[in-house]
Enzyme design. Structure first.
Site, PDB file in Angstrom:
ATOM      1  N   GLY A   1      18.094  50.132 -59.475  1.00  0.00           N
ATOM      2  CA  GLY A   1      17.510  48.959 -58.832  1.00  0.00           C
ATOM      3  C   GLY A   1      16.107  48.670 -59.340  1.00  0.00           C
ATOM      4  O   GLY A   1      15.664  49.201 -60.369  1.00  0.00           O
ATOM      5  N   ASP A   2      15.402  47.866 -58.599  1.00  0.00           N
ATOM      6  CA  ASP A   2      14.048  47.463 -58.992  1.00  0.00           C
ATOM      7  C   ASP A   2      13.010  48.554 -58.722  1.00  0.00           C
ATOM      8  O   ASP A   2      11.970  48.605 -59.380  1.00  0.00           O
ATOM      9  CB  ASP A   2      13.638  46.184 -58.258  1.00  0.00           C
TER      10      ASP A   2
ATOM     11  N   THR B   1      10.513  45.019 -52.054  1.00  0.00           N
ATOM     12  CA  THR B   1      11.723  45.589 -51.471  1.00  0.00           C
ATOM     13  C   THR B   1      12.757  44.486 -51.328  1.00  0.00           C
ATOM     14  O   THR B   1      12.396  43.335 -51.124  1.00  0.00           O
ATOM     15  CB  THR B   1      11.413  46.241 -50.105  1.00  0.00           C
ATOM     16  N   GLY B   2      14.027  44.853 -51.437  1.00  0.00           N
ATOM     17  CA  GLY B   2      15.068  43.838 -51.257  1.00  0.00           C
ATOM     18  C   GLY B   2      16.153  43.955 -52.303  1.00  0.00           C
ATOM     19  O   GLY B   2      16.449  45.050 -52.768  1.00  0.00           O
ATOM     20  N   ASP B   3      16.724  42.804 -52.655  1.00  0.00           N
ATOM     21  CA  ASP B   3      17.845  42.784 -53.586  1.00  0.00           C
ATOM     22  C   ASP B   3      17.350  43.042 -55.007  1.00  0.00           C
ATOM     23  O   ASP B   3      16.994  42.124 -55.742  1.00  0.00           O
ATOM     24  CB  ASP B   3      18.549  41.434 -53.495  1.00  0.00           C
ATOM     25  N   GLY B   4      17.361  44.318 -55.359  1.00  0.00           N
ATOM     26  CA  GLY B   4      16.744  44.763 -56.599  1.00  0.00           C
ATOM     27  C   GLY B   4      17.329  44.164 -57.856  1.00  0.00           C
ATOM     28  O   GLY B   4      16.604  43.928 -58.819  1.00  0.00           O
TER      29      GLY B   4
ATOM     30  N   THR C   1      14.156  49.926 -49.281  1.00  0.00           N
ATOM     31  CA  THR C   1      13.318  50.896 -49.967  1.00  0.00           C
ATOM     32  C   THR C   1      12.016  51.137 -49.228  1.00  0.00           C
ATOM     33  O   THR C   1      11.515  50.231 -48.589  1.00  0.00           O
ATOM     34  CB  THR C   1      12.939  50.242 -51.318  1.00  0.00           C
TER      35      THR C   1
END
Ligand SMILES: *[C@@H]1O[C@H](CO)[C@@H](O)[C@H](O)[C@H]1NC(C)=O
Ligand SMILES: *[C@@H]1O[C@H](CO)[C@@H](O)[C@H](O)[C@H]1NC(C)=O
Length: 338
Positions: free
Chosen positions: A228-229, A249-252, A198
């Site tokens: 997602g997040d 950012t990352g694994d939401g 993201t």
């Protein structure tokens, strides 16, 4: 002779992570987006304008296929977008999730904030709202996203994010039905773990105005409807002019359960150094998911900033962009993951 000497002396005196206001920081080395945000602020735009223009440029350039149209097709092959913008002066937020057929997700998020009294619109209804507000509806599919989708179908829909369903989702495509037994298993991230995810931007100006925002096309092969997040307030980003701002950012799916951006801002409010606040937000998630893929950027109200990331098989160092008056152009920074 004198001017360069003065400048270099000044830079030497400036510790790492210290910046004068204004400052713009964004996740990943998305240089053009960083420049768009910084130039917007420098030419008299507000912090909200800076965040919007930076994210919007990524939506047009498709920043590594992770933002905007033509990336991260879901299980049906469709690209859908999530975005959020937060005004840290008024604490207003505009967010869109699972937005279909509209390329400029951050623009729609801002329209939600400025042209409704609501905070988040989702799915088809968000697209209808966007069209009413003058955004153009168009197909977000490209040759690239079609190829990603057709290769996935050919590979028996692997990887995918289903569990406790029949037929076995680790071998077969759907449609799926619930299996009788619920098997306990850890959440794992199967796909594109080396992708840049993201864009998240935080912007602070000379007068202490603060804004944050995000834009993404989510996770490749996601279950349709998955959000997602990024558009979730306090997860993807948070801004409060009395404390600072953060963006993650990352694994939401994992990260949003911990509201890392909110946590980092609250820690800075309590006096934590921005780097320490970022690390604490990562540590909270790490405790439960030692291998999760993710990073966060933080800035406090005086323009001091930091970043942190979780050391994972596909992430040992996290790169982000910082723009300040000292350089007047985005500079890439790195932090080692822990
Ligand atoms: C989940 O992961 C943790 C840490 O990696 C491990 O200790 C635990 O056994 C795992 N649980 C299952 C059900 O696989
Ligand atoms: C921001 O962080 C820096 C570095 O820790 C610190 O010196 C400064 O006082 C902080 N600003 C505020 C307003 O807390």
């Amino acid at each position: 002779m004198a001017a360069p000497l003065l400048l270099s002396t000044y830079l030497l005196l400036l510790p790492l992570g210290q910046a004068a206001l204004p400052v713009v920081i964004n996740t990943w080395p998305f240089k053009n987006a960083a420049a768009a945000a910084w130039n917007t602020l420098q030419s008299g735009g507000s912090v909200l304008d800076a965040v919007e223009k930076g994210c919007a440029l990524c939506e047009v350039e498709q920043c590594d296929g992770t933002v905007g149209y033509g990336g991260s097709p879901d299980e049906t092959g469709e690209t859908t977008l999530d975005a959020m913008i937060m005004n840290g002066d008024t604490m207003e937020v505009g967010a869109v999730a699972n937005l279909r057929r509209i390329k400029n997700a951050i623009g729609v998020a801002r329209a939600v904030m400025e042209r409704t009294d609501q905070t988040m619109l989702v799915g088809e209804s968000a697209s209808v709202f966007a069209e009413d507000m003058g955004f153009i509806a168009e197909d977000l599919t490209t040759i690239k996203s079609t190829n990603i989708f057709s290769n996935w179908l050919k590979g028996n829909c692997q990887p995918n994010y289903r569990k406790n369903v029949v037929p076995d989702p680790s071998k077969s495509c759907g449609p799926y039905k619930p299996s009788v037994a619920l098997k306990q298993s850890n959440r794992t991230r199967h796909a594109n773990t080396n992708s840049h995810d993201t864009i998240g931007i935080i912007a602070l100006d000379q007068d202490g105005h603060v804004a944050a925002g995000t834009s993404t096309n989510g996770l490749t092969h996601k279950v349709p409807g998955r959000v997602g997040d990024s558009p979730v307030i306090g997860a993807g980003a948070y801004a409060d002019r009395s404390a600072g701002a953060a963006a993650a950012t990352g694994d939401g799916d994992i990260m949003m359960c911990f509201l890392p951006s909110y946590l980092a801002v609250e820690l800075m409010r309590a006096g934590a150094d921005p780097s320490t606040a970022c690390e604490a937000a990562i540590s909270r998630i790490k405790r439960h998911y030692p291998q999760f893929f993710g990073a966060i950027i933080c800035a406090n109200t005086t323009g001091h900033y930091g970043a942190a990331c979780n050391k994972a098989p596909t992430l040992s160092q996290f790169h982000y962009m910082v723009s300040t008056s000292e350089t007047n152009t985005p500079v890439q920074k790195s932090v080692n993951c822990f």
